[in-house]
Design a protein around this motif. Structure first.
Motif, PDB file in Angstrom:
ATOM      1  N   ALA A 604       0.821  -1.211   0.000  1.00 58.20           N
ATOM      2  CA  ALA A 604       0.000   0.000   0.000  1.00 58.20           C
ATOM      3  C   ALA A 604       0.855   1.261   0.000  1.00 58.20           C
ATOM      4  N   ARG A 605       2.013   1.210   0.650  1.00 60.76           N
ATOM      5  CA  ARG A 605       2.886   2.394   0.687  1.00 60.76           C
ATOM      6  C   ARG A 605       3.378   2.779  -0.699  1.00 60.76           C
ATOM      7  N   TYR A 606       3.407   1.825  -1.610  1.00 55.90           N
ATOM      8  CA  TYR A 606       3.911   2.082  -2.953  1.00 55.90           C
ATOM      9  C   TYR A 606       2.805   2.464  -3.938  1.00 55.90           C
ATOM     10  N   SER A 607       1.579   2.628  -3.456  1.00 61.51           N
ATOM     11  CA  SER A 607       0.454   2.944  -4.331  1.00 61.51           C
ATOM     12  C   SER A 607      -0.009   4.377  -4.124  1.00 61.51           C
ATOM     13  N   PRO A 608      -0.050   5.203  -5.173  1.00 69.05           N
ATOM     14  CA  PRO A 608      -0.430   6.615  -5.010  1.00 69.05           C
ATOM     15  C   PRO A 608      -1.813   6.825  -4.412  1.00 69.05           C
ATOM     16  N   HIS A 609      -2.733   5.893  -4.619  1.00 74.89           N
ATOM     17  CA  HIS A 609      -4.101   6.138  -4.169  1.00 74.89           C
ATOM     18  C   HIS A 609      -4.207   6.204  -2.649  1.00 74.89           C
ATOM     19  N   THR A 610      -3.223   5.645  -1.933  1.00 73.69           N
ATOM     20  CA  THR A 610      -3.300   5.673  -0.472  1.00 73.69           C
ATOM     21  C   THR A 610      -2.972   7.056   0.094  1.00 73.69           C
ATOM     22  N   SER A 611      -2.509   7.973  -0.760  1.00 72.63           N
ATOM     23  CA  SER A 611      -2.242   9.349  -0.310  1.00 72.63           C
ATOM     24  C   SER A 611      -3.308  10.318  -0.788  1.00 72.63           C
ATOM     25  N   ALA A 612      -4.463   9.790  -1.187  1.00 72.45           N
ATOM     26  CA  ALA A 612      -5.502  10.635  -1.767  1.00 72.45           C
ATOM     27  C   ALA A 612      -5.989  11.723  -0.811  1.00 72.45           C
ATOM     28  N   GLY A 613      -5.832  11.524   0.486  1.00 69.70           N
ATOM     29  CA  GLY A 613      -6.257  12.544   1.439  1.00 69.70           C
ATOM     30  C   GLY A 613      -5.493  13.842   1.311  1.00 69.70           C
ATOM     31  N   ASN A 614      -4.348  13.807   0.586  1.00 69.44           N
ATOM     32  CA  ASN A 614      -3.541  15.020   0.393  1.00 69.44           C
ATOM     33  C   ASN A 614      -3.741  15.654  -0.978  1.00 69.44           C
ATOM     34  N   PHE A 615      -4.595  15.076  -1.808  1.00 67.57           N
ATOM     35  CA  PHE A 615      -4.761  15.590  -3.174  1.00 67.57           C
ATOM     36  C   PHE A 615      -5.429  16.964  -3.146  1.00 67.57           C
ATOM     37  N   ASN A 616      -4.772  17.949  -3.740  1.00 67.69           N
ATOM     38  CA  ASN A 616      -5.397  19.278  -3.855  1.00 67.69           C
ATOM     39  C   ASN A 616      -4.917  20.050  -5.078  1.00 67.69           C
ATOM     40  N   THR A 617      -4.237  19.392  -6.018  1.00 69.27           N
ATOM     41  CA  THR A 617      -3.686  20.072  -7.189  1.00 69.27           C
ATOM     42  C   THR A 617      -4.529  19.762  -8.424  1.00 69.27           C
ATOM     43  N   PRO A 618      -4.923  20.772  -9.202  1.00 69.05           N
ATOM     44  CA  PRO A 618      -5.710  20.536 -10.419  1.00 69.05           C
ATOM     45  C   PRO A 618      -5.026  19.519 -11.342  1.00 69.05           C
ATOM     46  N   THR A 619      -5.814  18.569 -11.854  1.00 64.61           N
ATOM     47  CA  THR A 619      -5.236  17.480 -12.633  1.00 64.61           C
ATOM     48  C   THR A 619      -6.096  17.159 -13.848  1.00 64.61           C
ATOM     49  N   LEU A 620      -5.447  17.108 -15.000  1.00 63.53           N
ATOM     50  CA  LEU A 620      -6.062  16.625 -16.231  1.00 63.53           C
ATOM     51  C   LEU A 620      -5.752  15.141 -16.354  1.00 63.53           C
ATOM     52  N   ILE A 621      -6.794  14.322 -16.469  1.00 65.34           N
ATOM     53  CA  ILE A 621      -6.646  12.872 -16.551  1.00 65.34           C
ATOM     54  C   ILE A 621      -7.040  12.427 -17.954  1.00 65.34           C
ATOM     55  N   ILE A 622      -6.193  11.614 -18.575  1.00 66.16           N
ATOM     56  CA  ILE A 622      -6.469  11.100 -19.914  1.00 66.16           C
ATOM     57  C   ILE A 622      -6.364   9.580 -19.863  1.00 66.16           C
ATOM     58  N   HIS A 623      -7.402   8.907 -20.324  1.00 60.20           N
ATOM     59  CA  HIS A 623      -7.360   7.445 -20.334  1.00 60.20           C
ATOM     60  C   HIS A 623      -8.163   6.916 -21.513  1.00 60.20           C
ATOM     61  N   ASN A 624      -7.773   5.724 -21.987  1.00 60.18           N
ATOM     62  CA  ASN A 624      -8.326   5.185 -23.219  1.00 60.18           C
ATOM     63  C   ASN A 624      -8.965   3.816 -23.002  1.00 60.18           C
ATOM     64  N   GLN A 625     -10.043   3.587 -23.738  1.00 59.88           N
ATOM     65  CA  GLN A 625     -10.817   2.363 -23.569  1.00 59.88           C
ATOM     66  C   GLN A 625     -10.000   1.105 -23.853  1.00 59.88           C
ATOM     67  N   ARG A 645     -13.046  15.158  -3.684  1.00 60.27           N
ATOM     68  CA  ARG A 645     -12.275  16.076  -2.850  1.00 60.27           C
ATOM     69  C   ARG A 645     -12.429  17.528  -3.278  1.00 60.27           C
ATOM     70  N   GLY A 646     -13.200  17.766  -4.332  1.00 61.06           N
ATOM     71  CA  GLY A 646     -13.426  19.138  -4.778  1.00 61.06           C
ATOM     72  C   GLY A 646     -12.230  19.741  -5.481  1.00 61.06           C
ATOM     73  N   VAL A 647     -11.344  18.902  -6.030  1.00 65.31           N
ATOM     74  CA  VAL A 647     -10.146  19.391  -6.728  1.00 65.31           C
ATOM     75  C   VAL A 647     -10.474  19.591  -8.205  1.00 65.31           C
ATOM     76  N   PRO A 648     -10.165  20.752  -8.786  1.00 62.85           N
ATOM     77  CA  PRO A 648     -10.403  20.944 -10.221  1.00 62.85           C
ATOM     78  C   PRO A 648      -9.775  19.807 -11.024  1.00 62.85           C
ATOM     79  N   SER A 649     -10.580  19.150 -11.836  1.00 63.09           N
ATOM     80  CA  SER A 649     -10.094  17.988 -12.570  1.00 63.09           C
ATOM     81  C   SER A 649     -10.930  17.796 -13.821  1.00 63.09           C
ATOM     82  N   LYS A 650     -10.313  17.155 -14.792  1.00 60.03           N
ATOM     83  CA  LYS A 650     -10.983  16.890 -16.058  1.00 60.03           C
ATOM     84  C   LYS A 650     -10.577  15.500 -16.521  1.00 60.03           C
ATOM     85  N   LEU A 651     -11.545  14.700 -16.969  1.00 57.45           N
ATOM     86  CA  LEU A 651     -11.272  13.374 -17.500  1.00 57.45           C
ATOM     87  C   LEU A 651     -11.475  13.390 -19.005  1.00 57.45           C
TER      88      LEU A 651
END
Length: 687
Positions: A604-625, A645-651
């Protein structure tokens, strides 16, 4: 822990809007002399060349993209090594690829799907031109042609059902499955997929066929071995100089979860038992190459199982004595792109070497490998049968792939192709430099810095830091079509690409230093790269953004949960949740270190999702089917988390792309969307 990428650099090019609405451009128009994404797509792309045995001409696949048609077309061109204009050999409306010249110098075999072909087939055309004629006509298709020494026949690869003997039965099953109204697919053994497609029950096998066509002869079909189901290319097999034997790379694992590629020798008639000459090594072998005199077989070998970036050694198998020796045991680079020189005592290779791909010479007497080239990156070597002609593809950040003639002694390169000369002559490109700074554990970290055209060091610029994929790849001095640093720089950013701990080309210890913890040192290297930028008087620390794909997206989401100086992120095909990455195309393979159920807290320490409580930076997410290397759920999970978390984001979601963005119009949308996003949080240009 599983690595995210094997052998591919995960970068992308374009994207479709998440909210399904286009964005209003937030940037000023480009200077007409700067490289835009549109102009980049207008450049012609050169494939791997072949060379005539007399060393007088090279055959090169050249791809031209039609943005309006949203596709590319590849034709073959003949280019004289003595200089002079190139001559177009093929002009069919189908793409012509994988050229190879017959040893007698009369014929060029290539792969195409013309006319009523339902699958790729092998075609042959005379070197001096004329009409191409089809050689194979088999329902399962043909690829990777190679000539036998007497030029009378060709070897090729076809993916066939091993339980069916007759070609008509192969065709009938293929037709039946394509037309069936029942669409379920069933597996009882992994792997089930590879990058962007699901695997079926066919096996890739070698066949031979007369140059004049006819019935193919099976070579490997009854051997008990087959080529990799996931991936194979021209380095997957070779034919001995007397035409009596083939060497090929075969998957020897029968469990589906413990992959191991060995080197198999088999008589070309397919009529005698095969020999596995590398069974004692439990890691992978590859790239078999017979010496011109037929006495030896060169190949590559890794030693650390489950470490895809382990150093590849140059091994030499003595065919007479049946013994194998290592030539580069004490050399701290990986061997790749091998070609024998005519003396059968030396080889040339294209080596990932400290941020550049250089040509090296290897001597069988154990001498220290010597660099032949220095600046620019070189690949796709082709040496003529008489040893008098050597060509390669040269490229850099500012030069698209270009065919050159190389001096095998001095490394001097003579430019041969001119396909992009007019387009490049009209461009102002930014200066590129390589810098070194101190990263984690006070190690030297190499970083590429690309400055905007017209850069003025007395002014302040925003910075766009690119995070490369892999993680065990490096960014070398070469053009990137999917993430083009010169295009980004033309927007008005100082662009960087750092080869953090884990990158290839800087020694095996450096590459392996981040396993199994693939977060700590790359994160620290990235923060120290940002510190290097902030210390420059021309960088505005309030206008810094970072962007990456695949492992680079993993690193971006790692930064999201930790202290960082960036105003926004772009995360393409980001590995976000290591627990759900078990759904990747390689997810069933046994682990080098441990499974998540063995050490859940450490995992779990090596997985970014476990630090989600600190997310506050706007992020553009791109992913493909169609991304089966990093499945779609990662992008959706990251987007939903940021939204919660109310962080500006776009998928941004592409329903018709894979791990990358490869279609021209999608790519243009991707570049524009990324440009608008970073401009929103880091205004481009100097002040």
């Amino acid at each position: 822990m599983k690595t995210f990428h094997r052998f591919l650099l995960l970068w992308v090019s374009i994207a479709f809007s998440t909210a399904l609405v286009a964005q209003t451009p937030a940037t000023a128009p480009n200077n007409s002399r700067q490289l835009t994404a549109e102009k980049m797509w207008g450049l012609k792309r050169l494939g791997d060349p072949a060379i005539t045995p007399n060393g007088l001409n090279a055959v090169v696949p050249v791809t031209t993209y039609d943005i309006a048609e949203n596709k590319g077309l590849t034709d073959l061109w003949l280019i004289p090594l003595s200089g002079g204009p190139a001559r177009q050999l093929t002009s069919d409306k189908a793409s012509d690829t994988q050229p190879t010249v017959s040893p007698d110098g009369r014929w060029i075999a290539f792969v195409s799907k013309r006319g009523d072909d339902t699958e790729n087939q092998i075609y042959v055309i005379a070197v001096d031109g004329g009409e191409a004629r089809r050689v194979t006509n088999i329902p399962t298709g043909a690829a990777i042609p190679k000539w036998f020494p007497d030029s009378s026949k060709l070897a090729f690869v076809s993916e066939v059902w091993p339980d069916l003997v007759r070609w008509e039965d192969q065709g009938a099953r293929k037709k039946e499955r394509a037309e069936s109204k029942m669409t379920a697919r069933v597996w009882t053994k992994a792997p089930i997929s590879y990058f962007d497609h699901y695997l079926d029950d066919r096996e890739p096998h070698l066949f031979s066929i007369s140059r004049d066509g006819g019935e193919p002869t099976a070579i490997t079909r009854m051997s008990g071995y087959h080529l990799s189901k996931q991936d194979y290319d021209s380095f997957s097999y070779d034919i001995s100089p007397d035409g009596l034997e083939v060497a090929f790379v075969a998957e020897t694992d029968t469990t589906g979860i413990d992959s191991n590629f060995d080197l198999i020798l088999l008589e070309a008639c397919g009529c005698k038992p095969p020999r596995d000459i590398s069974a004692n090594n439990k890691a992978d072998e590859g790239s078999p190459r017979y010496s011109p005199d037929g006495k030896r077989l060169a190949f590559t070998q890794q030693r650390v199982k489950k470490f895809y970036a382990d150093r590849t050694r140059l091994m030499i198998f003595d065919r007479g004595a049946g013994t194998t020796v290592g030539v580069t045991e004490n050399w701290n680079r990986s061997v790749d792109g091998l070609v024998w020189e005519r003396d059968s005592r030396t080889l040339l290779g294209t080596i990932d070497d400290a941020g550049t791909r250089r040509v090296y010479r290897f001597r069988l007497d154990g001498g220290v490998p010597a660099a032949v080239t220095k600046a620019s990156s070189f690949g796709a070597l082709a040496l003529s049968g008489n040893g008098k002609g050597l060509v390669a593809i040269r490229q850099s950040f500012t030069e698209p792939p270009t065919l050159v003639a190389l001096s095998p002694r001095t490394g001097a390169a003579t430019k041969l192709s001119t396909f992009n000369d007019v387009a490049m002559a009209g461009l102002d490109q930014g200066k590129v430099e390589s810098v070194t700074y101190k990263g984690a554990k006070d190690a030297d970290i190499q970083m590429w810095v690309v400055y905007p055209p017209g850069f003025d060091a007395t002014k302040k610029y925003p910075a766009l830091m690119l995070l490369h994929g892999g993680p065990h790849n490096s960014i070398t001095d070469a053009i990137q079509w999917r993430w083009n640093a010169e295009v980004f720089a033309s927007w008005g950013y100082v662009v960087t690409w750092h080869n953090f701990h884990g990158s290839s080309g800087f020694g095996n210890d450096f590459t392996d230093s981040i396993n199994p913890d693939q977060i700590t040192m790359p994160y620290e290297d990235t923060i120290k790269a940002a510190d290097w930028l902030i210390a420059r008087p021309f960088i505005d620390r309030e206008r810094m953004v970072a962007a990456g794909g695949s492992y680079g997206g993993f690193l971006a989401t790692t930064l999201l949960g930790r202290k960082h100086p960036f105003k926004a992120f772009v995360a393409h095909a980001a590995v976000y949740n290591l627990f759900t990455q078990q759904g990747a195309d390689y997810g069933a393979e046994t682990e080098r270190f441990f499974n998540f159920w063995d050490k859940p807290e450490e995992f779990a320490r090596y997985s970014p999702h476990t630090s989600a409580g600190n997310f506050n930076t706007p992020t553009l997410i791109i992913h493909n089917q169609n991304d089966l290397r990093v499945p779609l759920n990662h992008g959706v999970e990251l987007f939903n988390t940021l939204q919660k978390r109310g962080v500006p984001s776009k998928l941004v979601y592409f329903p018709d792309e894979n791990h990358w963005v490869l279609k021209p119009q999608n790519s243009l949308f991707w570049y524009q969307t990324v440009r608008d996003w970073v401009a929103t949080y880091a205004k481009p240009g100097p002040y």
